[in-house]
Design an enzyme around this catalytic site. Structure first.
Site, short mmCIF file in Angstrom:
data_model
loop_
_atom_site.label_atom_id
_atom_site.label_comp_id
_atom_site.label_asym_id
_atom_site.label_seq_id
_atom_site.Cartn_x
_atom_site.Cartn_y
_atom_site.Cartn_z
N ASP A 165 1.35 5.22 1.96
CA ASP A 165 1.02 5.09 3.86
C ASP A 165 1.58 6.76 3.16
O ASP A 165 2.56 7.55 3.38
CB ASP A 165 1.73 4.90 4.82
CG ASP A 165 1.58 3.25 4.36
OD1 ASP A 165 0.56 2.63 5.30
OD2 ASP A 165 3.01 2.04 4.45
N ASP B 228 1.04 -1.23 -0.23
CA ASP B 228 -0.77 0.25 -0.21
C ASP B 228 0.93 1.39 -0.04
O ASP B 228 2.31 1.38 0.30
CB ASP B 228 -0.58 0.69 1.33
CG ASP B 228 0.07 0.42 3.16
OD1 ASP B 228 1.08 0.17 2.58
OD2 ASP B 228 -1.00 0.05 3.90
N ASP C 231 -3.14 4.72 2.52
CA ASP C 231 -3.53 4.67 4.18
C ASP C 231 -3.32 6.30 4.66
O ASP C 231 -1.99 6.89 4.43
CB ASP C 231 -2.56 4.34 5.53
CG ASP C 231 -3.56 2.01 5.32
OD1 ASP C 231 -4.23 2.33 4.50
OD2 ASP C 231 -2.37 1.69 5.70
N1 CTP Z 1 1.45 1.61 11.56
C1 CTP Z 1 0.99 1.66 12.96
N2 CTP Z 1 0.01 1.25 13.11
C2 CTP Z 1 -1.74 1.08 12.41
C3 CTP Z 1 -0.65 0.65 11.15
C4 CTP Z 1 0.42 0.53 10.89
O1 CTP Z 1 1.93 1.79 13.92
N3 CTP Z 1 -2.36 0.24 12.59
C5 CTP Z 1 3.09 1.31 10.67
C6 CTP Z 1 3.78 -0.09 11.06
O2 CTP Z 1 4.88 0.21 12.12
C7 CTP Z 1 4.09 0.53 10.04
C8 CTP Z 1 3.56 1.17 9.02
O3 CTP Z 1 2.58 2.10 10.59
O4 CTP Z 1 5.52 -0.64 10.05
C9 CTP Z 1 3.59 0.86 7.65
O5 CTP Z 1 2.71 0.14 7.80
P1 CTP Z 1 2.07 -1.29 6.77
O6 CTP Z 1 0.96 0.22 5.35
O7 CTP Z 1 1.72 -2.41 6.88
O8 CTP Z 1 3.91 -1.79 5.96
P2 CTP Z 1 4.80 -1.55 5.38
O9 CTP Z 1 6.05 -1.35 6.46
O10 CTP Z 1 4.80 -0.18 4.85
O11 CTP Z 1 4.67 -2.31 4.37
P3 CTP Z 1 4.22 -2.91 2.90
O12 CTP Z 1 5.28 -2.26 1.75
O13 CTP Z 1 4.04 -4.12 2.91
O14 CTP Z 1 2.79 -1.87 3.19
MN MN Z 2 3.03 0.19 3.57
MN MN Z 3 -0.50 1.16 5.70
#
Ligand code: CTP
Ligand code: MN
Ligand code: MN
Length: 505
Positions: free
Chosen positions: A336, A334, A429
């Site tokens: 963020d 995703d 997100d």
């Molecule tokens: N996070 C958080 N609270 C949430 C969701 C996520 O604090 N409810 C933080 C986590 O520490 C995470 C970061 O936000 O490391 C990003 O989350 P995520 O998008 O799930 O992971 P990524 O590290 O961006 O990996 P990906 O490439 O799979 O998206």
């Molecule tokens: Mn992410």
């Molecule tokens: Mn995310």
């Protein structure tokens, strides 16, 4: 026994091989690569077959390791295996070669043209990986990820890939303890600046228990782990992997479907009596796009869309790319973002306004707005994995291909199911935070998850402090510690600053 002398049949075989190996007249379509396929651990026959196949598809493949070779393709060889072999070849600076795994060539053959070599294909560039005896005393590896520098240059992917599968399997079986043990092992292996080639290399490395060590040993000796193989064939694992790939489907739903006898997504889809949530419906609808991963170019294009929409309402707002892409990842599941407005402080109307705007522009495929539940007087959460209290929005955006940089390396995929579908569904997100908490929110949303867990664990156990995505509380002094930047937070915790791209723990 004496070595048998060369027989006629040997000679015939050799001649057949030579006929295969010698370059035949195939048109070279891809001039940017000059391949050399390593025979070591692959064998003459398979090498000859692959060379012929690649040439037929328009690749330039050299039989010898000539000066023009740019890419070396190897099978069943680690980075250190190839480097060791190269060292005996008298080719001078071997860092000019890109070392790729056979999986790259296989994918190229499948699509009939060069595919981008990404992390999983790379045997790691020689300059980044040390293969002699580990130079650092492994005893110096901290048990806390926040005291280690972990870049994306993983020298031990062969091992971490295996443990990822085992960790996932235990997650699916809701065995959190063992799952966490494997996650910690993965995290610590990722920070080692050398490839493990013998058990001695990991003496003194924390989090590598007996179970983990025996698997590492098996992989060193056999090149693979029997336990991983068994998991990959496990029915429950396979079904859970499919089910949880749907946005909105977690362990609970997967468990339910599995118990009801479903094994594949088609079986789930075929059952019209199943009640799906709004999120799961969107998950099924855009599944193909969502599982195909977001590329950095696509994340950059989304960034422009988000910034434009936010600035339409709050011209001074900060819009920061967080998550994996801030850590330098080239792909993600995703995109963020953290949004904060220095002017208005807290603006609860921003996210609803942005949603309305995108709805009008027909860019919104799904959204779930979560209101803020933050109370100023509350202490940071004690839980290592607690959710934060910011107002946030989980959404699926429609990203038109033309918005993605025109000089991207891959052309947009042609879709068979939708007529002239010129967009891709992307998970986004958005998190809105008050400017006073910006540094904490940024640190918390940059990840990785393991890095965040260990930051909190370190604060609690080593500093008698409590850290979450909102604040840092000193329990001894009974005060909240203010921070304007991530550097301030590391200083409060008595930690050396770790850059975002070193947080890939
Ligand atoms: N996070 C958080 N609270 C949430 C969701 C996520 O604090 N409810 C933080 C986590 O520490 C995470 C970061 O936000 O490391 C990003 O989350 P995520 O998008 O799930 O992971 P990524 O590290 O961006 O990996 P990906 O490439 O799979 O998206
Ligand atoms: Mn992410
Ligand atoms: Mn995310």
């Amino acid at each position: 026994m004496d070595k048998p002398s060369t027989t006629i049949s040997d000679l015939k075989k050799k001649r057949r091989m030579n006929a295969l190996i010698s370059p035949t007249l195939h048109e070279i379509k891809f001039n940017e690569f000059v391949l050399f396929i390593l025979e070591k651990k692959m064998g003459t026959t398979r090498r000859a077959f692959l060379m012929e196949l690649a040439r037929r598809k328009g690749f330039r493949v050299e039989s010898e390791l000539s000066d023009s070779v740019t890419h070396i393709v190897a099978e069943n060889n680690s980075c250190s295996d190839v480097l060791e072999w190269l060292a005996g070849q008298n080719v001078g600076d071997s860092s000019r070669f890109e070392l790729l795994d056979i999986s790259w060539l296989t994918e190229c053959m499948k699509v009939g043209k060069p595919v981008e070599a990404i992390g999983k294909h790379q045997l790691v560039t020689p300059s980044d990986c040390i293969t002699e005896t580990p130079p650092l005393a492994t005893k110096e590896v901290s048990q806390y990820a926040c005291k280690r520098r972990t870049t994306l240059n993983n020298c031990n992917q062969k091992f971490t890939d295996a443990f990822e599968i085992l960790a996932k399997n235990f997650e699916f079986r809701e065995n959190e303890g063992i799952c966490l043990a494997f996650m910690r092992a993965i995290s610590v292996l990722k920070c080692l600046p050398f490839t493990i080639v013998r058990m001695r290399d990991i003496e003194g490395v924390p989090w590598l228990g007996e179970q983990v060590k025996s698997i590492i040993e098996e992989i060193i000796e056999d090149g693979e782990s029997s336990r991983v193989k068994a998991v990959l064939n496990d029915e429950r694992y396979k079904s859970f992997l499919l089910f949880t790939s749907i946005f909105g489907v977690g362990l609970k739903t997967s468990e339910k479907w599995y118990r009801q006898g479903f094994r594949t997504l088609d079986e789930v889809k075929a059952d019209k009596s199943l009640k799906l949530t709004k999120m799961q419906k969107a998950g099924f609808l855009y599944h193909e796009d969502l599982v195909s991963c977001v590329a950095k170019e696509e994340a950059d294009a989304v960034y422009l869309i988000v910034k434009e929409a936010v600035r339409a309402f709050l011209p001074e707002a900060l819009v920061t790319l967080t998550g994996g892409f801030r850590r330098g990842k080239k792909i993600g599941h995703d995109v963020d973002f953290l949004i904060s407005d220095p002017e208005s402080g807290e603006d609860e109307q921003l996210l609803p306004n942005v949603i309305k705007l995108w709805e009008k522009q027909e860019l919104l495929l799904y959204y779930d707005l979560v209101e803020s539940t933050f109370e100023k007087t509350k202490l940071p959460s004690r839980k290592v994995d607690a959710m934060d209290h910011f107002q946030k929005c989980f959404l699926i955006l429609k990203l038109h291909h033309q918005k993605v940089d025109s000089n991207r390396s891959k052309p947009p995929p042609e879709s068979k199911t939708h007529e002239a579908k010129n967009w891709k569904a992307i998970r986004v997100d958005l998190v809105m935070c008050p400017i006073q908490q910006y540094a904490y929110a940024l640190l918390g949303w940059t990840g990785s998850r393991q890095f965040e867990r260990d930051l909190r664990r370190y604060a609690t156990h080593e500093k008698k402090m409590m850290l979450d995505n909102h604040a840092l509380y000193d329990k001894t002094k009974k005060i909240f510690l203010k921070a304007e930047s991530e550097e301030d937070i590391f200083t409060h915790l008595g930690l050396d600053y770790i850059e975002p791209w070193e947080r890939n723990a």
